[in-house]
Design a protein around this motif. Structure first.
Motif, PDB file in Angstrom:
ATOM      1  N   ILE A  33       0.840  -1.199   0.000  1.00 48.55           N
ATOM      2  CA  ILE A  33       0.000   0.000   0.000  1.00 48.55           C
ATOM      3  C   ILE A  33       0.875   1.249   0.000  1.00 48.55           C
ATOM      4  N   GLY A  34       1.932   1.227   0.827  1.00 54.19           N
ATOM      5  CA  GLY A  34       2.822   2.377   0.887  1.00 54.19           C
ATOM      6  C   GLY A  34       3.449   2.676  -0.454  1.00 54.19           C
ATOM      7  N   LEU A  35       3.897   1.632  -1.146  1.00 54.55           N
ATOM      8  CA  LEU A  35       4.565   1.837  -2.431  1.00 54.55           C
ATOM      9  C   LEU A  35       3.574   2.340  -3.471  1.00 54.55           C
ATOM     10  N   ILE A  36       2.394   1.676  -3.537  1.00 54.66           N
ATOM     11  CA  ILE A  36       1.409   2.087  -4.542  1.00 54.66           C
ATOM     12  C   ILE A  36       1.011   3.541  -4.308  1.00 54.66           C
ATOM     13  N   GLY A  37       0.762   3.882  -3.038  1.00 53.92           N
ATOM     14  CA  GLY A  37       0.364   5.255  -2.727  1.00 53.92           C
ATOM     15  C   GLY A  37       1.407   6.253  -3.179  1.00 53.92           C
ATOM     16  N   GLY A  90       9.600  10.607  -1.838  1.00 49.82           N
ATOM     17  CA  GLY A  90       8.764   9.646  -1.120  1.00 49.82           C
ATOM     18  C   GLY A  90       8.955   8.244  -1.658  1.00 49.82           C
ATOM     19  N   VAL A  91       8.914   8.097  -2.985  1.00 50.16           N
ATOM     20  CA  VAL A  91       9.098   6.766  -3.574  1.00 50.16           C
ATOM     21  C   VAL A  91      10.476   6.228  -3.218  1.00 50.16           C
ATOM     22  N   CYS A  92      11.507   7.069  -3.383  1.00 48.24           N
ATOM     23  CA  CYS A  92      12.888   6.615  -3.122  1.00 48.24           C
ATOM     24  C   CYS A  92      13.012   6.109  -1.690  1.00 48.24           C
ATOM     25  N   VAL A  93      12.509   6.906  -0.752  1.00 47.08           N
ATOM     26  CA  VAL A  93      12.698   6.553   0.652  1.00 47.08           C
ATOM     27  C   VAL A  93      11.883   5.311   1.017  1.00 47.08           C
ATOM     28  N   ILE A  94      10.699   5.186   0.438  1.00 50.82           N
ATOM     29  CA  ILE A  94       9.887   4.014   0.781  1.00 50.82           C
ATOM     30  C   ILE A  94      10.518   2.748   0.225  1.00 50.82           C
ATOM     31  N   VAL A  95      11.032   2.819  -1.009  1.00 53.00           N
ATOM     32  CA  VAL A  95      11.712   1.633  -1.552  1.00 53.00           C
ATOM     33  C   VAL A  95      12.931   1.296  -0.696  1.00 53.00           C
ATOM     34  N   LEU A 467      17.301  -3.404  -2.786  1.00 47.92           N
ATOM     35  CA  LEU A 467      16.261  -2.397  -2.573  1.00 47.92           C
ATOM     36  C   LEU A 467      16.852  -1.106  -2.044  1.00 47.92           C
ATOM     37  N   MET A 468      17.945  -1.225  -1.271  1.00 48.71           N
ATOM     38  CA  MET A 468      18.570  -0.012  -0.769  1.00 48.71           C
ATOM     39  C   MET A 468      19.378   0.683  -1.855  1.00 48.71           C
ATOM     40  N   MET A 469      19.983  -0.114  -2.733  1.00 52.98           N
ATOM     41  CA  MET A 469      20.861   0.487  -3.743  1.00 52.98           C
ATOM     42  C   MET A 469      20.062   1.159  -4.859  1.00 52.98           C
ATOM     43  N   ALA A 470      18.880   0.613  -5.184  1.00 51.15           N
ATOM     44  CA  ALA A 470      18.132   1.152  -6.329  1.00 51.15           C
ATOM     45  C   ALA A 470      17.867   2.657  -6.187  1.00 51.15           C
ATOM     46  N   PRO A 471      17.295   3.120  -5.066  1.00 50.42           N
ATOM     47  CA  PRO A 471      17.070   4.578  -4.972  1.00 50.42           C
ATOM     48  C   PRO A 471      18.358   5.385  -4.982  1.00 50.42           C
TER      49      PRO A 471
END
Lengths: 524, 115
Positions: A33-37, A90-95, A467-471
């Protein structure tokens, strides 16, 4: 349609947070939900951005209460660009959080809180009303309080206590200021204030009001000498939380300063903006010197936030020169610097989190050898650090170039010298981190009791590292892109500055024409 | 009335600041709450203390028939009270957790994050 675009950046995080709380039993569901939002928020922000870019300033009167009586949401180029930046961060930090935040925090509504934070930030950027700005500040603060204290480690609680106290004190000053502004002007709508205060007879009172708000927003923006809450707290929560705080929260204060001191308080520029310029110089210098004395990864970065805030405020302060070309370039430079700083600074915090995960410490003395074991991470650090210090062709170089050019045109040579000197010291601090954490051989931990398993290459394959490296990779590419494809961003910044420096468009977008006539007529 | 309230506000600010300067974190919270009350009263007074009819527009009319009291400061104060209620509640919990983690309520002992 435009009304929907303006309110979506507030509704989407609210809905996401609400649904996320309902899904408290399942961490996986909360993550989804967090990611989709956050992805939907990016789409909505892009829509709003394109709309404002093409059709000019948009405004929305909540519940159809006509301004200046109701609450107004306004989207001009400055605010929608910052809303877009918030959504992307927001997207970067959530990922990044998927790979780094522990189970306990995730179960205790980490993702919903993050979305409430995003809502507060967006609200502060979009509102067109002083009291509403206070409300959004509080939304943002409350969620940041909880995010900061979540986890309940001793250092976190101590940091949170200082953060809470100083921010609440600033809220009280803000509230007092709002009361006095209302008593003087009889309105709290930005556009209406701009109309009424510019024609107000006793300009001394207006200047006093501007100083109350300067202190309030100064605390939020962490300017000299009001920044003490920042280095006391930003290094305590998980790296993902630090990164979004570092990227966005102080920028909200800077945004509020820019908004208020270009739109409303532009009567006694020689006094107010000179003060801002002087404070900017002190902010830069104290921040960078504070960083030089630190030996902890995130504390160094925290002090650098302060010194970078000085550059943004410097752009605002250069309005004092009165040379239109210089002022325009200065405001554009301040805006570009904000965007650049959101990207570069957040990324450095994210990288510090990876270093911590690999080596189990943020202390520079206990880090080391990261270049030998993780050359890719080191390269990403170098890109962000050089961007921050202003090495061409990265984003920070152009930000500094614009500000320095503007300073030279405005003949403000002292502040230009300070800005250049501080840039050099920034490079020094970044080199210190590089030498200590990445370049020097890993410290021998055989006599250290904490050295159970030897970290190293094996740690790279830890779960969640991708997942940490992608953002981090995304933000590093963004920092390069902001520099390499500088021209479109520059053109946008100049357009934004033109819009900011001519408040008429803003006023006309918010208030009905009859009302403006009436106020202007009443003055004559 | 304004003078009286102004004095009250001054006393509240003074007490709040004094409590915040104390070393105990519990007193810190009390101080913050007092400062919040003072700020709310500032809004109330700055909006003007006037006796007036309630700001109601009769059916069919466009404006209220007589001079009315300004409802906005009260709306602002109400919002601010709700917010400060939530914030103080949070701060109380934070203070309790801090007291549990540190084992003391002396703010001088909380230097782990100082720079």
């Amino acid at each position: 349609m435009s009304s929907l675009a303006l309110i979506l950046p507030l509704l989407i995080p609210l809905a996401t947070a609400g649904v996320g709380i309902l899904a408290w039993r399942s961490r996986r569901l909360q993550r989804a939900i967090g990611l989709i939002g956050s992805v939907v928020l990016v789409i909505a922000s892009v829509w709003l951005f394109v709309l404002v870019r093409e059709e000019g300033i948009q405004s929305l009167q909540i519940a159809n209460w006509q301004a200046p009586f109701g609450i107004t949401l306004v989207g001009d180029l400055l605010s929608v660009a910052l809303v877009l930046a918030t959504a992307v961060m927001g997207v970067c930090v959530i990922v990044y959080s998927f790979g780094s935040v522990d189970r306990a925090r995730e179960s205790f509504f980490y993702y919903p809180l993050m979305h409430v934070l995003l809502m507060g930030i967006n609200g502060a950027f979009l509102t067109g009303d002083l009291f509403n700005l206070y409300v959004w500040f509080e939304v943002m603060l409350i969620s940041s309080f909880v995010l900061l204290a979540l986890g309940g480690e001793r250092a976190q609680l101590e940091g949170a206590l200082k953060y809470v106290t100083l921010n609440l004190a600033s809220s009280v000053i803000f509230l007092t200021g709002i009361g006095v502004v209302y008593g003087v002007a009889g309105t709290l709508n930005f556009a209406d204030l701009a109309l009424k205060l510019s024609a107000f007879e006793e300009q001394g009172i207006v200047t006093t009001l501007s100083m109350i708000l300067f202190i309030t927003f100064g605390v939020k923006a962490a300017i000299f000498p009001l920044f003490f809450w920042l280095p006391a707290s930003y290094h305590t929560p998980p790296a993902a939380v630090s990164a979004i705080f570092a990227g966005m929260l102080t920028k909200v204060g800077v945004y509020a300063l820019i908004r208020v001191f270009t739109l409303i308080f532009n009567q006694d520029i020689s006094y107010t903006h000179t003060l801002i310029l002087v404070v900017a110089g002190f902010t830069m210098v104290t921040g960078v010197l504070g960083a030089a004395a630190q030996h902890e990864f995130r504390r160094i970065l925290s002090f650098h936030i302060i010194s970078q805030i000085g550059y943004m405020i410097m752009g605002l302060g250069l309005m004092v020169s009165g040379n239109p070309a210089a002022v325009r370039l200065a405001i554009a430079g301040a805006f570009f610097y904000i965007i650049h700083n959101i990207v570069a600074k957040s990324n450095l915090f994210l990288i510090s989190g990876v270093a911590n995960k690999l080596r189990g410490s943020y202390e520079l003395s206990r880090l080391g050898g990261l270049y030998a074991s993780n050359p890719a991470l080191s390269l990403l650090f170098l890109i962000s650090a050089f961007a921050l210090a202003g090495v061409p062709p990265l984003s920070g170089f152009f930000g500094k170039l614009m500000l320095v050019r503007a300073g030279l045109e405005a003949e403000a040579y002292v502040i230009v010298a300070v800005a250049l000197g501080v840039g050099l010291l920034t490079l020094f601090s970044m080199t210190k981190i590089w030498a200590e954490a990445f370049w020097k051989p890993a410290p021998d931990e055989s006599d250290d009791e904490s050295a159970g398993e030897s970290p190293g290459k094996a740690a790279v394959r830890q779960p969640g590292m991708a997942l940490m490296m992608a953002p981090i990779i995304f933000l590093a590419v963004l920092a390069v892109a902001l520099g390499v494809f500088f021209e479109p961003v520059y053109n946008f910044s100049i357009d934004m500055a033109d819009q900011i420096l001519d408040p008429r468009a803003y006023i006309e977008a918010v208030l009905p024409p009859e009302y403006i006539e009436q106020v202007r007529g009443g003055v004559k | 009335m304004e003078v009286l309230l102004a004095i009250v506000i001054g006393i509240l600010f003074a007490c709040g600041l004094y409590m915040m300067m104390r070393r105990s974190i519990v007193k810190l919270v009390i101080g913050l709450a007092l400062l919040g009350h003072a700020a709310n009263l500032v809004i109330f007074v700055a909006g003007g203390l006037r006796r007036g009819a309630p700001p109601l527009v009769p059916t069919g009319a466009d404006a209220p028939p007589e001079l009315v009291a300004d409802p906005l400061p009260q709306a602002l104060v109400l919002t601010a009270i709700v917010i400060s209620f939530g914030v103080v509640a949070f701060t109380l919990v934070l203070v309790k957790r801090t007291w549990q983690a540190v084992g003391n309520d002396d703010i001088d002992l909380m230097r782990a994050t100082d720079t």
